[in-house]
Design an enzyme around this catalytic site. Sequence first.
Site, PDB file in Angstrom:
ATOM      1  CG  ASP A  16       4.614  10.208  -1.065  1.00  0.00           C
ATOM      2  OD1 ASP A  16       3.558  10.121  -1.396  1.00  0.00           O
ATOM      3  OD2 ASP A  16       4.718  10.632   0.409  1.00  0.00           O
ATOM      4  CG  ASN A  64       0.844   1.423  -0.320  1.00  0.00           C
ATOM      5  OD1 ASN A  64       1.720   1.885  -0.528  1.00  0.00           O
ATOM      6  ND2 ASN A  64      -0.032   2.283   0.441  1.00  0.00           N
TER       7      ASN A  64
HETATM    8  C1  IPE Z   1       3.925   6.968  -4.311  1.00  0.00           C
HETATM    9  O1  IPE Z   1       2.981   7.915  -4.641  1.00  0.00           O
HETATM   10  C2  IPE Z   1       3.421   5.593  -4.401  1.00  0.00           C
HETATM   11  C3  IPE Z   1       3.314   4.458  -3.361  1.00  0.00           C
HETATM   12  C4  IPE Z   1       2.557   4.338  -2.866  1.00  0.00           C
HETATM   13  C5  IPE Z   1       2.578   2.727  -4.165  1.00  0.00           C
HETATM   14  P1  IPE Z   1       1.580   8.008  -3.607  1.00  0.00           P
HETATM   15  O2  IPE Z   1       0.409   6.517  -4.518  1.00  0.00           O
HETATM   16  O3  IPE Z   1       1.346   7.618  -2.506  1.00  0.00           O
HETATM   17  O4  IPE Z   1       1.349   9.295  -4.778  1.00  0.00           O
HETATM   18  P2  IPE Z   1       0.109  10.369  -3.838  1.00  0.00           P
HETATM   19  O5  IPE Z   1       1.111  10.515  -2.547  1.00  0.00           O
HETATM   20  O6  IPE Z   1      -1.024  10.112  -3.384  1.00  0.00           O
HETATM   21  O7  IPE Z   1       0.732  11.743  -4.443  1.00  0.00           O
HETATM   22 MG    MG Z   2       2.281   9.421  -1.109  1.00  0.00          MG
END
Ligand code: IPE
Ligand code: MG
Length: 235
Positions: A16, A64
């Site tokens: 994350d 996601n």
């Molecule tokens: C984690 O980083 C990667 C994935 C979920 C693919 P994020 O994309 O969640 O990064 P933030 O939380 O927006 O900073």
């Molecule tokens: Mg994230």
Amino acid sequence: MNNELIMPKHIGIIVDGNGRWATKRGLPRSMGHKVGAENLKNICLYLNDLGLKYLSVFVFSTENFKRENKEVDYLMDLFVKMFKSEFEEIIKKGIKVVFSGRRDRLRKEVLEAMDYLENTTSNNHKCTLNICLNYGGQSEIVDMTKKVCQLYKEDKISLEDIDADFIRKNLYQDLPPVDFLIRTSGELRLSNFMLYQASYAELYFPETYFPDFKEEDINKALEEFNNRNRRFGGN
Ligand code: IPE
Ligand code: MG
């Protein structure tokens, strides 16, 4: 690193902070994912060198898919590129790669890259790297329940066969319980990650964004794990 440290058998990492890492630097979020993916590979190689047996990483949740198409497409292309051409060292070092998650909603190229990696590493016997992609802990329990009901319906198991261990073995992958769960970026949530397997995991929430989470941070995390007093409900 201190050699006296006890290594957890199974570590889980919720990746994350990639997006925030990039935004903080005035870069597009995709750059955070790119640097994060490179870092994930290095972390995995490092933990394998330290003798870790099981590593589960949460790289894409079923939720996601709610992100903008552009970001989802970038991530999927990045997975294909990583799995097909940037995991040579992972393969060479004897790491066995398996995947957890649903295959629906994933493009053919992504599924092919996953299958390639799984097949190429199926006889490897060092660390098992479980990549959770299009993964959700509740969906995993739903899918396990359907599988077990089917076995019961076909008379392949009896009710007495069903216990906590049997359930664990019938999840997406037959892995030992998670001992240590790390989520980077300071968020204090499990977000549907390995709900069954992490029931007694020690939780660790460093503030560092994932692309900056390096070997020294792993060492610090392992020291923290060694300071925990695990009682599993006893006293
Ligand atoms: C984690 O980083 C990667 C994935 C979920 C693919 P994020 O994309 O969640 O990064 P933030 O939380 O927006 O900073
Ligand atoms: Mg994230």
